[in-house]
Write a protein that holds these residues in place. Structure first.
Motif, mmCIF file in Angstrom:
data_model
loop_
_atom_site.group_PDB
_atom_site.id
_atom_site.type_symbol
_atom_site.label_atom_id
_atom_site.label_comp_id
_atom_site.label_asym_id
_atom_site.label_seq_id
_atom_site.Cartn_x
_atom_site.Cartn_y
_atom_site.Cartn_z
ATOM 1 N N VAL A 338 0.845 -1.201 0.000
ATOM 2 C CA VAL A 338 0.000 0.000 0.000
ATOM 3 C C VAL A 338 0.877 1.247 0.000
ATOM 4 C CG1 VAL A 338 -1.884 -1.160 1.200
ATOM 5 C CG2 VAL A 338 -0.138 0.045 2.534
ATOM 6 N N GLU A 339 0.259 2.378 -0.339
ATOM 7 C CA GLU A 339 0.966 3.653 -0.326
ATOM 8 C C GLU A 339 1.136 4.134 1.114
ATOM 9 O OE1 GLU A 339 2.023 5.651 -3.103
ATOM 10 O OE2 GLU A 339 1.744 3.728 -4.140
ATOM 11 N N LEU A 340 2.342 4.590 1.441
ATOM 12 C CA LEU A 340 2.583 5.213 2.741
ATOM 13 C C LEU A 340 2.198 6.685 2.609
ATOM 14 C CD1 LEU A 340 3.699 5.313 5.610
ATOM 15 C CD2 LEU A 340 5.998 5.600 4.638
ATOM 16 N N LEU A 341 1.110 7.061 3.215
ATOM 17 C CA LEU A 341 0.587 8.420 3.065
ATOM 18 C C LEU A 341 1.200 9.395 4.055
ATOM 19 C CD1 LEU A 341 -3.182 7.548 2.482
ATOM 20 C CD2 LEU A 341 -1.396 7.970 0.761
ATOM 21 N N GLU A 342 1.470 8.923 5.262
ATOM 22 C CA GLU A 342 2.042 9.803 6.282
ATOM 23 C C GLU A 342 2.877 8.970 7.243
ATOM 24 O OE1 GLU A 342 0.630 13.081 9.657
ATOM 25 O OE2 GLU A 342 -0.852 12.021 8.426
ATOM 26 N N ALA A 343 4.085 9.446 7.532
ATOM 27 C CA ALA A 343 4.965 8.721 8.446
ATOM 28 C C ALA A 343 5.310 9.599 9.638
ATOM 29 C CB ALA A 343 6.240 8.293 7.718
ATOM 30 N N LYS A 344 5.235 9.018 10.836
ATOM 31 C CA LYS A 344 5.640 9.748 12.047
ATOM 32 C C LYS A 344 7.156 9.700 12.204
ATOM 33 C CE LYS A 344 1.265 8.754 14.399
ATOM 34 N NZ LYS A 344 0.612 8.029 15.533
ATOM 35 N N GLY A 345 7.730 8.505 11.942
ATOM 36 C CA GLY A 345 9.185 8.416 11.951
ATOM 37 C C GLY A 345 9.784 7.465 12.958
ATOM 38 N N GLU A 346 8.996 6.595 13.575
ATOM 39 C CA GLU A 346 9.560 5.597 14.492
ATOM 40 C C GLU A 346 10.140 4.443 13.678
ATOM 41 O OE1 GLU A 346 8.290 2.731 18.256
ATOM 42 O OE2 GLU A 346 6.777 3.441 16.841
ATOM 43 N N ILE A 347 11.417 4.148 13.906
ATOM 44 C CA ILE A 347 12.101 3.098 13.138
ATOM 45 C C ILE A 347 12.606 2.032 14.103
ATOM 46 C CG2 ILE A 347 14.051 2.579 11.614
ATOM 47 C CD1 ILE A 347 13.901 5.519 10.677
ATOM 48 N N CYS A 391 21.896 2.317 6.807
ATOM 49 C CA CYS A 391 21.241 3.418 6.086
ATOM 50 C C CYS A 391 20.573 2.942 4.803
ATOM 51 C CB CYS A 391 22.270 4.499 5.732
ATOM 52 S SG CYS A 391 22.966 5.321 7.178
ATOM 53 N N ASN A 392 21.197 2.007 4.125
ATOM 54 C CA ASN A 392 20.668 1.517 2.849
ATOM 55 C C ASN A 392 19.471 0.592 3.016
ATOM 56 O OD1 ASN A 392 22.480 2.888 1.184
ATOM 57 N ND2 ASN A 392 24.015 1.258 1.302
ATOM 58 N N LEU A 393 19.340 -0.019 4.194
ATOM 59 C CA LEU A 393 18.237 -0.958 4.410
ATOM 60 C C LEU A 393 16.930 -0.249 4.748
ATOM 61 C CD1 LEU A 393 20.005 -3.807 6.436
ATOM 62 C CD2 LEU A 393 19.321 -3.844 4.035
ATOM 63 N N ILE A 394 17.024 0.920 5.374
ATOM 64 C CA ILE A 394 15.796 1.622 5.777
ATOM 65 C C ILE A 394 14.947 2.033 4.570
ATOM 66 C CG2 ILE A 394 14.877 3.666 6.959
ATOM 67 C CD1 ILE A 394 17.294 3.446 8.876
ATOM 68 N N GLU A 404 13.203 -8.058 10.373
ATOM 69 C CA GLU A 404 12.347 -7.080 9.735
ATOM 70 C C GLU A 404 12.661 -5.671 10.237
ATOM 71 O OE1 GLU A 404 8.267 -7.816 10.650
ATOM 72 O OE2 GLU A 404 8.587 -7.915 12.820
ATOM 73 N N ILE A 405 12.334 -4.711 9.395
ATOM 74 C CA ILE A 405 12.470 -3.303 9.756
ATOM 75 C C ILE A 405 11.070 -2.709 9.798
ATOM 76 C CG2 ILE A 405 13.452 -1.072 9.103
ATOM 77 C CD1 ILE A 405 15.630 -2.593 7.585
ATOM 78 N N LEU A 406 10.752 -2.051 10.893
ATOM 79 C CA LEU A 406 9.414 -1.483 11.078
ATOM 80 C C LEU A 406 9.467 0.037 11.003
ATOM 81 C CD1 LEU A 406 8.219 -3.604 14.161
ATOM 82 C CD2 LEU A 406 8.042 -4.180 11.731
ATOM 83 N N LEU A 407 8.471 0.599 10.379
ATOM 84 C CA LEU A 407 8.267 2.046 10.382
ATOM 85 C C LEU A 407 6.906 2.311 11.001
ATOM 86 C CD1 LEU A 407 8.918 4.961 9.629
ATOM 87 C CD2 LEU A 407 8.035 4.508 7.331
ATOM 88 N N ASP A 408 6.920 3.020 12.118
ATOM 89 C CA ASP A 408 5.679 3.276 12.873
ATOM 90 C C ASP A 408 4.948 1.973 13.177
ATOM 91 O OD1 ASP A 408 6.297 5.951 12.656
ATOM 92 O OD2 ASP A 408 5.021 6.272 10.901
ATOM 93 N N GLY A 409 5.740 0.930 13.469
ATOM 94 C CA GLY A 409 5.176 -0.359 13.863
ATOM 95 C C GLY A 409 4.767 -1.267 12.728
#
Length: 586
Positions: A338-347, A391-394, A404-409
């Protein structure tokens, strides 16, 4: 990528056919015109046969009216031939150019989709050769190939029918030679195709070497190594010449063999035709028409032989096109992404392991890392510990092997790559500026930005002052890769680009490590403003630049060895303090 042939001709045609069918209207007109030119050519032997037989039977029947009528018919056919030839020369080439354009667009789009790992192992000069030279040859191949196949097929069928009506035995005798001709030349044609591909590969190597040498011309001159570059270039061109020698010898063998078969067919028609006339089985008109038909047929076969160079150039170019299109991006969006519409930034990194493609050595092994929303985290450590890899994996430039790498959970694989990367700003040590103006390079961060936004981003990056002093301000041409600017100026333009993008997540990968002290001070001031309110991950060698980070991680080959803020780690008197003393003078 290997320069050995990977695709059979049938496979290449399956790739090429859909492009051809997009222009079936133009193709149909082209083939109609090709058939008209062919029919015109085949009419002449029949006219000559009619005149010859009439003259032998009763010369008085060759009246002026009859000869004039035949002449007018032939002239009318030649007029049709001229019009058809004009369309083949114009419309056919236009069709080829359209196919070339579509294939080039598809190839470039596919190159854009390929992952970092592909470019890690591929020379840009080779890719440039495939995008330019190869596709031009496909353009020529696109319309000449169907034309030549169609014309030759018509000539073979019609010639056989005409021959058969005159003398079926003679027709079978002449046409029985052709299968042997194709069998004998099969190996020669295979070698020609391979040498054409070898030549294309070596030309790509020359392009890659030239690009490498010219981009590094300042290093070349600083070491006075012009002679070294000339020797490398000379070896490349000499290898290209050797391939061309083999290629032309293969072509010479092919054309010589074709001429031998020409002679065999002429001798057969003369001897067999003469015997048939002697026995009264063939009229002089039939014999004359047969000679003209064989001449027409052989001319067509020679034309195909002459076209063979273009055919095998096109086939080898198609093979190289198919090689690239066969490459599968390592990083691909899931079907339900899905499209990421808004990110808070928790990694968050959860038990992440990673090894670069082609090696089993893990750069990261079971790494766990958490960066809170708005957090400013720095990673330091010895070279090869995996700092840049993190840096390249994010942004999913590479795919994790485990964990796994999580963004905002949410696992970042759940989002489309494009929408994920649109929320991440990257400032690297090796700044890449595109050939163009200062304005073009800053506005690259936001394509629909107006001039006011661009200038505001430059002010925030501390770049507006020096840009205003350039000869044409924001419209100043900065040269290839920004060669007309200093390192600090280039870095501030790259920071302005990220300011304009305005992402919630920021990655600073040794952004100041290659700058002098004064440039570093100016850039660091811009970076501090840039990081405000954003989740920031900083990779640094100069540890004075990350003293204010909320948290500092010391990454080694064994994982995260130390963790804390600057004061805590410095007082701990461990790896961090050693690195700090090594890289700073404080």
């Amino acid at each position: 990528m290997s320069n050995k042939l990977k695709h059979k001709n049938t496979d290449l045609m399956r790739i090429f056919f859909p492009y051809l069918m997009k222009h079936k209207g133009l193709l149909a007109l082209d083939l109609v015109c090709a058939s008209l030119t062919t029919v015109t050519e085949l009419i002449l032997p029949l006219i000559v046969k009619n005149i010859t037989d009439t003259a032998i039977t009763d010369a008085a029947l060759l009246t002026v009216r009859k000869v004039s009528s035949l002449t007018l018919i032939y002239l009318a056919l030649r007029a049709v031939d001229a019009a058809a030839s004009y369309f083949m020369a114009s419309g056919g080439h236009i069709m080829g150019a359209k196919i070339e354009t579509e294939m080039r667009n598809d190839l470039f789009a596919h190159l854009q989709s390929l992952s970092y790992s592909f470019y890690d192992n591929t020379k840009i000069g080779q890719l440039m050769s495939r995008v330019t030279t190869d596709l031009f040859d496909i353009s020529e191949f696109s319309h000449h190939f169907p034309e030549e196949v169609f014309i030759t097929t018509i000539k073979l069928i019609v010639s056989f029918i005409i021959f058969a009506t005159m003398n079926i035995k003679l027709a079978l005798l002449i046409f029985s030679v052709m299968p042997f001709m194709f069998i004998v030349t099969k190996n020669m044609r295979r070698k020609m195709k391979q040498t054409f591909k070898d030549a294309r590969h070596q030309l790509g190597e020359i392009n890659a070497g030239t690009e490498d040498s010219l981009l590094g011309i300042r290093v070349v001159k600083s070491f006075a190594n012009e002679h070294v570059e000339m020797e490398k270039f000379g070896r490349g061109t000499e290898k290209f010449l050797d391939i061309k020698r083999r290629n032309y010898r293969n072509m010479a063998n092919f054309h010589t063999t074709m001429r031998i078969f020409d002679g065999i067919m002429y001798i057969l028609i003369v001897v067999a035709g003469a015997r048939s006339m002697a026995k009264g089985l063939t009229t002089p008109g039939d014999f004359t028409a047969s000679l003209l038909l064989v001449s027409t047929l052989l001319t067509s076969i020679r034309r195909v032989a002459d076209f063979s160079e273009q055919f095998y150039q096109g086939a080898s170019a198609l093979d190289r096109f198919a090689e690239i299109m066969d490459e599968i991006p390592e990083v691909r969006d899931a079907e339900d992404a899905v499209e990421l519409l808004e990110a808070k930034g928790e990694i968050e990194f959860k038990a992440v392991s990673f090894a670069y493609p082609g090696t089993d050595k893990k750069v990261l092994d079971n790494l766990n890392l958490h960066i809170p929303v708005g957090g400013n985290v720095a990673i330091v450590g010895p070279s090869g510990a995996g700092k840049t890899t993190v840096c390249n994996l994010i942004p999913r430039f590479y795919e994790v092997n485990e964990g796994e790498i999580l963004l905002d959970g949410v696992n970042i694989k759940k989002y489309t790559s494009r929408s994920l990367r649109s929320h991440i700003g990257v400032v690297q040590q090796d700044v890449y500026l595109f050939s163009g103006s200062v304005y073009d390079n800053i506005s690259y961060g936001k394509q629909d930005a107006d001039r006011r936004e661009v200038e505001e981003a430059a002010r925030k990056a501390g770049a507006h002052e020096f840009i205003s002093q350039l000869p044409e301000g924001y419209d100043t041409y900065i040269g290839e890769r920004g060669v007309k600017l200093s390192g600090g100026q280039k870095q501030r333009i790259s920071i302005a680009r990220v300011f304009l993008k305005n992402p919630p997540i920021l990655i600073l990968d040794e952004a100041t490590s290659s700058l002098d002290n004064e440039s570093e001070r100016l850039v660091q001031k811009s970076l501090e403003l840039l990081t405000e309110g954003r989740t920031t991950l900083t990779i640094a060698h100069r540890l004075t630049t990350i003293k204010n980070a909320n948290e500092i991680l010391v990454l080694t080959e064994d994982g995260i060895a130390e963790q804390g803020n600057h004061k805590e780690l410095f007082e701990k008197d461990g790896i961090y303090r050693d690195l700090y003393n090594m890289y700073t003078f404080d």
